[in-house]
Design a protein around this motif. Sequence first.
Motif, mmCIF file in Angstrom:
data_model
loop_
_atom_site.group_PDB
_atom_site.id
_atom_site.type_symbol
_atom_site.label_atom_id
_atom_site.label_comp_id
_atom_site.label_asym_id
_atom_site.label_seq_id
_atom_site.Cartn_x
_atom_site.Cartn_y
_atom_site.Cartn_z
ATOM 1 N N GLY A 1 0.816 -1.213 0.000
ATOM 2 C CA GLY A 1 0.000 0.000 0.000
ATOM 3 C C GLY A 1 0.845 1.256 0.000
ATOM 4 O O GLY A 1 1.811 1.364 -0.752
ATOM 5 N N LEU A 2 0.519 2.185 0.873
ATOM 6 C CA LEU A 2 1.202 3.475 0.890
ATOM 7 C C LEU A 2 2.409 3.482 1.828
ATOM 8 O O LEU A 2 2.942 4.537 2.148
ATOM 9 C CB LEU A 2 0.227 4.572 1.305
ATOM 10 N N LYS A 3 2.838 2.285 2.231
ATOM 11 C CA LYS A 3 3.893 2.224 3.240
ATOM 12 C C LYS A 3 5.165 2.974 2.817
ATOM 13 O O LYS A 3 5.764 3.697 3.625
ATOM 14 C CB LYS A 3 4.236 0.760 3.537
ATOM 15 N N HIS A 4 5.553 2.807 1.544
ATOM 16 C CA HIS A 4 6.763 3.499 1.085
ATOM 17 C C HIS A 4 6.638 4.998 1.283
ATOM 18 O O HIS A 4 7.579 5.667 1.727
ATOM 19 C CB HIS A 4 7.006 3.220 -0.398
ATOM 20 N N PHE A 5 5.455 5.523 0.939
ATOM 21 C CA PHE A 5 5.288 6.981 0.995
ATOM 22 C C PHE A 5 5.233 7.462 2.442
ATOM 23 O O PHE A 5 5.764 8.526 2.762
ATOM 24 C CB PHE A 5 4.038 7.394 0.217
ATOM 25 N N ALA A 6 4.585 6.665 3.304
ATOM 26 C CA ALA A 6 4.569 7.015 4.728
ATOM 27 C C ALA A 6 5.992 7.023 5.270
ATOM 28 O O ALA A 6 6.402 7.929 6.006
ATOM 29 C CB ALA A 6 3.703 6.028 5.503
ATOM 30 N N ASN A 7 6.765 6.027 4.861
ATOM 31 C CA ASN A 7 8.167 5.931 5.259
ATOM 32 C C ASN A 7 8.971 7.155 4.846
ATOM 33 O O ASN A 7 9.813 7.640 5.598
ATOM 34 C CB ASN A 7 8.789 4.702 4.597
ATOM 35 N N MET A 8 8.715 7.620 3.625
ATOM 36 C CA MET A 8 9.465 8.774 3.127
ATOM 37 C C MET A 8 9.250 9.972 4.030
ATOM 38 O O MET A 8 10.153 10.768 4.254
ATOM 39 C CB MET A 8 8.981 9.144 1.723
ATOM 40 N N ILE A 9 8.029 10.100 4.548
ATOM 41 C CA ILE A 9 7.706 11.287 5.339
ATOM 42 C C ILE A 9 8.343 11.208 6.731
ATOM 43 O O ILE A 9 9.033 12.128 7.151
ATOM 44 C CB ILE A 9 6.188 11.478 5.439
ATOM 45 N N ASP A 10 8.142 10.079 7.426
ATOM 46 C CA ASP A 10 8.676 10.061 8.795
ATOM 47 C C ASP A 10 9.355 8.744 9.173
ATOM 48 O O ASP A 10 9.475 8.439 10.352
ATOM 49 C CB ASP A 10 7.567 10.402 9.801
ATOM 50 N N GLY A 11 9.798 7.988 8.191
ATOM 51 C CA GLY A 11 10.495 6.746 8.502
ATOM 52 C C GLY A 11 11.871 7.016 9.095
ATOM 53 O O GLY A 11 12.440 8.083 8.906
ATOM 54 N N VAL A 12 12.396 6.036 9.842
ATOM 55 C CA VAL A 12 13.720 6.211 10.424
ATOM 56 C C VAL A 12 14.741 5.284 9.771
ATOM 57 O O VAL A 12 15.921 5.317 10.109
ATOM 58 C CB VAL A 12 13.705 5.941 11.947
ATOM 59 N N SER A 13 14.285 4.448 8.827
ATOM 60 C CA SER A 13 15.210 3.506 8.194
ATOM 61 C C SER A 13 16.239 4.277 7.356
ATOM 62 O O SER A 13 16.067 5.468 7.070
ATOM 63 C CB SER A 13 14.439 2.548 7.298
ATOM 64 N N ARG A 14 17.309 3.578 6.970
ATOM 65 C CA ARG A 14 18.389 4.236 6.244
ATOM 66 C C ARG A 14 17.889 4.786 4.909
ATOM 67 O O ARG A 14 18.205 5.913 4.543
ATOM 68 C CB ARG A 14 19.519 3.229 6.022
ATOM 69 N N GLU A 15 17.062 3.975 4.206
ATOM 70 C CA GLU A 15 16.627 4.467 2.897
ATOM 71 C C GLU A 15 15.697 5.674 3.026
ATOM 72 O O GLU A 15 15.690 6.549 2.168
ATOM 73 C CB GLU A 15 15.980 3.360 2.063
ATOM 74 N N ALA A 16 14.940 5.734 4.127
ATOM 75 C CA ALA A 16 14.036 6.876 4.304
ATOM 76 C C ALA A 16 14.822 8.156 4.555
ATOM 77 O O ALA A 16 14.543 9.204 3.949
ATOM 78 C CB ALA A 16 13.067 6.618 5.445
ATOM 79 N N THR A 17 15.832 8.091 5.425
ATOM 80 C CA THR A 17 16.633 9.294 5.676
ATOM 81 C C THR A 17 17.405 9.681 4.415
ATOM 82 O O THR A 17 17.515 10.859 4.089
ATOM 83 C CB THR A 17 17.627 9.082 6.836
ATOM 84 N N GLN A 18 17.902 8.664 3.701
ATOM 85 C CA GLN A 18 18.632 8.974 2.464
ATOM 86 C C GLN A 18 17.721 9.646 1.448
ATOM 87 O O GLN A 18 18.144 10.542 0.728
ATOM 88 C CB GLN A 18 19.212 7.696 1.869
ATOM 89 N N PHE A 19 16.472 9.205 1.409
ATOM 90 C CA PHE A 19 15.530 9.835 0.488
ATOM 91 C C PHE A 19 15.345 11.309 0.828
ATOM 92 O O PHE A 19 15.388 12.169 -0.041
ATOM 93 C CB PHE A 19 14.175 9.126 0.516
ATOM 94 N N ARG A 20 15.155 11.589 2.130
ATOM 95 C CA ARG A 20 14.908 12.985 2.516
ATOM 96 C C ARG A 20 16.124 13.866 2.229
ATOM 97 O O ARG A 20 15.988 14.994 1.762
ATOM 98 C CB ARG A 20 14.492 13.051 3.987
ATOM 99 N N ILE A 21 17.310 13.288 2.479
ATOM 100 C CA ILE A 21 18.530 14.037 2.133
ATOM 101 C C ILE A 21 18.595 14.300 0.633
ATOM 102 O O ILE A 21 18.876 15.416 0.192
ATOM 103 C CB ILE A 21 19.785 13.252 2.601
#
Lengths: 292, 324
Positions: free
Chosen positions: B72-92
């Motif tokens: 579902g929308l998990k990837h997008f939720a992760n992008m907003i406030d996830g703490v995993s490495r790929e989520a922080t890398q995305f925000r950077i």
Amino acid sequence: MATIAAARARSRPAFDRLRCGLGHLMVYVLLIVGLSMTLMPFLWMILSSLKTATEILRVPPTFWPDNPTLANYLTILNDPKLPLLRFYGNSLFVAVTNVLITLFTSSLIGFLFAKYQFHGKRVLFGWFLLTMMIPGQMTMIPGYLILAKVGLLNSLWGLIVFSALDAFGIFLMRQFIESLPNELLDAARIDGASEWQLYWRIVLPQLGPPLATLGILTFMHNWNAYLWPMVVITKIERRTLPIILTWYNSQHSTQPNLTMAATVMIVMPILIVYFFFQRWVVRGFTMSGLKC
Amino acid sequence: MSTLTVGRAKKRGGLWVSQRRFILSVTIPMILYSGVGLFTIGWALVLAFFDYSPGRAGGPILGLGGSNPFVGLKHFANMIDGVSREATQFRISLRNTLIFALAVLPLNLAITLPLAALIESVDRRLKTAFRAIYFLPVITSSVGVAMMWGYLYDPQRGLFNAVIRLFGGTPVAWLSDPRAQFLGVSVAMWAVIGAYLWQDFGYNLVIFIAALQGIPQEFKDAALIDGANPRQVFRKITIPLLRPTLLFVCVMTMLSSFQVFDIIQVMTNGNPNNQTRVLVLDIYDNAFRYQRMGWAAAVSLVLVVIVMLVTIVQMRLLRTEWEY
């Protein structure tokens, strides 16, 4: 006309004219400063490629080589791990094939949209331009998966199959073909020419200038392409020039004399093409909105 | 005469049939081919909602489902406030891409617009020569540009530091010092921006030159007759008439700088400390190095949406109601 000249003259009395002369000088000074900043990286690359292995390591670096030498180029050409001819061949094959396909499809489809009326023409045109305006980064992943499925990974054809239709090319051709007189086509039809014969014998021979423009742009685009070839090709012997350049760099990162010589050898062919077709290239870019 | 008779002998209907056959023989392959394109786009959209990796077998349809589950929308939720490495890398990456694009656009215009006006004012033959040379970097392969500039920035043997030493300054580790900053943006980022500007400015330059040539001389003459000085003519006549071109240039420059990849991948590969990591690099790494294709597809969807929004906003902002 006289009033215009008078108005121009009136805006520059004697004092102004002096200032204008200085202004002109400033213009040239600025243009030449800009020019040297444009050319400096090229010059630095070429000069570095002519330095010896010991001179290149000197800190601070020399600007002009002490003993200019072509040894670096010979080293690269004789490197058994780097069959350069094969890589030139790969790049050339991909670029030329894509040029031929793009020229054919663009002119044919441009002809269709310019000179034929049929149901759904506008919808078709819009729909299929839309499918091509999506940035390549989005279709890159499924594109890779498709190539994996049909076994075209590590094949140069993988760099060709997805680029058969070119929105800019079709636009360009349609515009140009619209200006060809319909009477010409009708006359040929009366003489019994089939529609395909119209395309080959009447339309295509008129398309010299836009074909040249589109051909050169497509060639450059493919010759310089980096991301997609890197995704598709992993086998060394199938690589195209830009990927082989970064690979060579990673192998010889402590020998900039060699990597700069390799860069010269990979950048130069396109600069030579540009030198001969400069006008077409610039015109094409101005018309396109397409970037390499 | 004989061919003419043959032509006349053909019925009108015959001509129509042969035209229709031609139309079909071109459109059908075309529709099929762009159908593949549409399928690819659809697939990319779907992938963004799956935790898909090509290494796993997955379900029967395109390998989706099974060990590649729908999330579902998990990837997008992760992008907003996830703490995993790929989520922080995305925000950077997102932040860096915005910085990159917002720095490139004004700097590019500040170089190209005055330069185009200067070139336009010189003799015609010189103009062609200047234009041709200024255009050289555009046609140079971006990998070549990255190699050249990477060596210019070399801390020990590069030209820039040699010049700095010449004037007694301290050399800079342009591409590798994670602490070096300028105006709140890392020096490595400025360094790749510099290389990108150098490669790209010639493109906007030729477009501005063409646009300046397209402005009718009569408009300027009329203003001169009315007593305007040359600077007023430039501000009140030339610039407003350049608006459509300006719009086009802004959109194209933004679009291509949002999609920057080659120069950065070769020069820094996102380093130091992810300070030059941009979205396309993030997509490439996730999809093809870490095999996280679902995640990468979601990131690419974000990129596409941003690109479209930017285009629409700029169209609105710079729209003109009249033509000449």
